[in-house]
Design an enzyme around this catalytic site. Structure first.
Site, PDB file in Angstrom:
ATOM      1  N   ARG A   1     -10.233 -11.581   2.283  1.00  0.00           N
ATOM      2  CA  ARG A   1     -11.368 -12.395   1.256  1.00  0.00           C
ATOM      3  C   ARG A   1     -10.496 -13.923   1.716  1.00  0.00           C
ATOM      4  O   ARG A   1     -11.130 -15.108   1.628  1.00  0.00           O
ATOM      5  CB  ARG A   1     -11.444 -12.426  -0.016  1.00  0.00           C
ATOM      6  CG  ARG A   1     -10.406 -11.731  -0.811  1.00  0.00           C
ATOM      7  CD  ARG A   1     -11.087 -11.460  -2.616  1.00  0.00           C
ATOM      8  NE  ARG A   1     -11.054  -9.376  -1.648  1.00  0.00           N
ATOM      9  CZ  ARG A   1     -11.381  -8.844  -3.115  1.00  0.00           C
ATOM     10  NH1 ARG A   1     -11.840  -9.020  -4.061  1.00  0.00           N
ATOM     11  NH2 ARG A   1     -11.388  -7.577  -2.198  1.00  0.00           N
TER      12      ARG A   1
ATOM     13  N   LYS B   1       0.741  -1.159   0.074  1.00  0.00           N
ATOM     14  CA  LYS B   1       0.040   0.120   0.363  1.00  0.00           C
ATOM     15  C   LYS B   1       0.398   1.156  -0.125  1.00  0.00           C
ATOM     16  O   LYS B   1       1.679   1.353   0.063  1.00  0.00           O
ATOM     17  CB  LYS B   1      -0.567   0.281   1.440  1.00  0.00           C
ATOM     18  CG  LYS B   1      -1.809  -1.010   1.238  1.00  0.00           C
ATOM     19  CD  LYS B   1      -3.334  -0.950   2.380  1.00  0.00           C
ATOM     20  CE  LYS B   1      -4.127  -1.691   2.640  1.00  0.00           C
ATOM     21  NZ  LYS B   1      -4.917  -1.167   1.873  1.00  0.00           N
TER      22      LYS B   1
END
Ligand code: BES
Ligand code: ZN
Ligand code: ZN
Length: 454
Positions: A308, A234
């Protein structure tokens, strides 16, 4: 810490009167002239969020009046605890449980690393209120907020597991934790892959509570204690808030604590994947293919879509038992924030009736949720040429939906609700201080109580 809601007191109290906005004119017309001029000087008009002092016989401020727009919400009293002087306030007329809850949630302070300036004002509660329920919701919320507010350096997977074990212990629940390479023995390949590059080993936390004969409800939480993005790292702004990426796990634990404290007649299971999405030589890579617990192979398109992955092993495990309901919480996508903003929980559900009832509970408990569609035609975005699925769609469009569609592959037809949440207040609101926040927890608790409550 001192309680903010008191059932009894031997100390003198300060009267607190709610003045409805609509009644303001007639109310102020009845006031003695001096009091009326105090009200005018305070620019009090009875609107929500306003308050003013009225003088006693000695000319000192003795009575607090608070504006009320007539809504039953957290905001009515939630802004007061730090705006008015310390002391014990006593409502002069009935106050709802939700308004009390607002007060106590507004009295929250995260004072673990910095001494607080002052204690919150306290409120004397009437026996007509369900103080126990309110206090249980408040402590569940405090647990959620504290777990999220504590920085990643002090809330690594092992710390989160300790916290979970403590919650289980305090409520007579069983807690089993699978750590590190043992995850592979049980085929939790996705949890292991995401967490293996971190110094603090990945783990699966498994709590069970209640009578085996009661209806089974499974709570699942994303416990990414820090999300660096992994090799798909990120940027600084994106990483800055990622201590909160275990917010889903905090919600699952907070809700579990509330269910247990309120002794809801359900069989409860809580599954939390606690990992750090870190970067090291053994990190999982874009292009890698993971074997998940369910046997579905996943091609990694992006290591930053890690939530996920850890969730999918938990959901597959949850679905095996065919529970009445699976509820999951996860700070899963930035896309959900684009869709509904930071102050609404995005809800996905494979059962229309369940979704409608939870939405109704959210309205009742001032806990806004909004349903987004599990739009099956977008499933094509998750196709992989060399594995059963990719973990992330190559497009930024509908990111929250494609993430939810990914999760859905792992729950079969078991009734399932998924919350993609912010878990953080980006601004101060009455009853909702800036910082970590429980979102959709009250809505789900109310729904479960209505459905399964005795
Ligand atoms: N933890 C983030 C999602 C997130 C970001 C939640 C900001 C709340 C605020 C998640 O693991 C993530 O990085 N998701 C990516 C997925 C993408 C790579 C497909 C996202 O949403 O951008
Ligand atoms: Zn991520
Ligand atoms: Zn994440």
């Amino acid at each position: 810490m001192e309680q903010t809601l008191l059932a009894t007191t031997s100390t003198p109290t300060i009267p607190l009167t709610l003045v409805r906005t609509a009644d303001f004119e007639s109310w102020s017309a009845e006031l003695p002239a001096t009091a009326r001029s105090w009200v005018t000087r305070a620019q009090f008009t009875g609107k929500g969020g306003e308050f003013a002092w009225l003088p006693g016989e000695d000319g000192e401020p003795t009575d607090l009046v608070v504006g009320w727009d007539g809504k039953d919400d957290l905001a009515t009293l939630g802004g007061l605890p730090f705006k008015i002087p310390e002391g014990i306030y006593e409502p002069t007329s009935a106050v709802s449980d939700l308004q009390l809850l607002g007060w106590s949630l507004g009295a929250y302070q995260f004072a673990r690393y910095k001494e607080s300036d002052r204690a919150p004002a306290q409120l004397l509660v009437s026996p007509a209120n369900d103080l126990e329920a309110v206090a249980n919701i408040e402590s569940a919320t405090t647990l959620v907020r504290d777990l999220i507010n504590i920085p990643a350096g002090d809330m690594l997977p092992s710390n989160l597991a300790d916290e979970a074990a403590q919650v289980a212990d305090a409520n007579g629940a069983e807690c089993h934790i699978t750590v590190g390479d043992d995850l592979l023995i049980h085929n939790y390949g996705a949890i292991h892959a995401v967490g293996r590059a971190a110094r603090d080993a990945p783990r699966l936390i498994d709590i069970t509570w209640g009578n085996a004969t009661d209806p089974l409800v499974v709570l699942v939480g994303k416990g990414v204690c820090f999300d660096s993005g992994g090799l798909d790292i990120k940027n600084a702004a994106g990483m800055r808030t990622m201590k909160k990426d275990m917010g889903g796990a905090a919600h699952a634990l907070g809700l579990a604590q509330l269910i247990m404290a309120q002794k809801l007649p359900v069989r409860l299971r809580v599954l939390i994947a606690a990992v750090e999405n870190a970067i090291a030589g053994n990190a999982y890579r874009p292009g890698d293919i993971l074997q998940t617990y369910k046997g579905i192979s996943v091609e990694i398109d992006n290591t930053d879509a890690e939530g996920r992955l850890v969730m999918c092993d938990c959901l597959a495990l949850a679905a095996e038992q065919k529970p009445q309901l699976i509820v999951d919480f996860a700070t899963l996508t930035g896309s959900a924030r684009s869709a509904v903003g930071t102050e609404i929980a995005a809800m996905f559900c494979n059962d229309d009736a369940v979704a409608a009832d939870i939405a109704e509970s959210g309205v009742r408990w001032d806990d806004p949720v909004w349903r987004l569609p599990l739009h099956e035609p977008y499933g094509y975005l998750l196709k992989s040429k060399i594995a059963d699925t990719v973990n992330s769609a190559g497009t930024p469009y509908a990111g929250a939906i494609t993430a939810a569609l990914f999760l859905q592959k792992f729950v079969d037809d078991v009734p399932w609700v998924h919350f993609d949440i912010m878990a953080f207040n980006t601004r101060d609101r009455p009853g909702r201080p800036e910082g970590a926040e429980a979102m959709a927890m009250r809505a789900v608790f109310d729904y479960l109580s209505r459905r399964f409550g005795g």
